[in-house]
Design a protein around this motif. Sequence first.
Motif: not given
Length: 194
Positions: A43-52
């Motif tokens: 769960i430390r991996e999550a959706i990323s606005s910045g990268r997307s």
Amino acid sequence: MTVTTIPPRSGTAFRLAKGECLTVIDPQGEQVADLVVFNAQDIREAISSGRSLDYASKLYLTTGDLIYSNRSNVVLTIVEDTVGRHDFLLTPCSRDTFRIIYHDEHPHQGCFGNLEAALAPYGVASDAIPVAFNCFMNVVIAPATGALTVEAPLSRAGDYVKFCAEMDLIVGLTACSALQSNNYSFKPIEYRID
């Protein structure tokens, strides 16, 4: 296919397996839904606005666009979108949002509080909740100044956006609690998994 309703100003969380598709539906129109996802294995991996937004080189993601994680892995693909305007800049509304922006002395817990409660059983702590993909939210940006204005959603009754999972995910989803985001009326959100 079962359609599930999220009541106004509330939220939920659930698992979405790789290859499954999630359709977020606005049944009445002009209602925002905050969407966050986490890798079900870590769960430390999550959706990323910045990268997307960086990798797409645009602010408005729609059909065919990929949504990335903070580790640059694709978490979701947008496969259908009847609206084409969503926000991926603004944080989920919260007690602090209502206190700071709206000067509310008795603020609602907002989407952030709803996500916090729904995701807690999956081990997601409040500080781990990222910027959401705000389905149907219409944020207008002034070209000269960069000023942000939240306008009424462009979605109409029955509009939807469909995402397919590119890994096993934990999903948090709300029916947004901010008046301005929803054209000053709180309504439900529906979703289905297939």
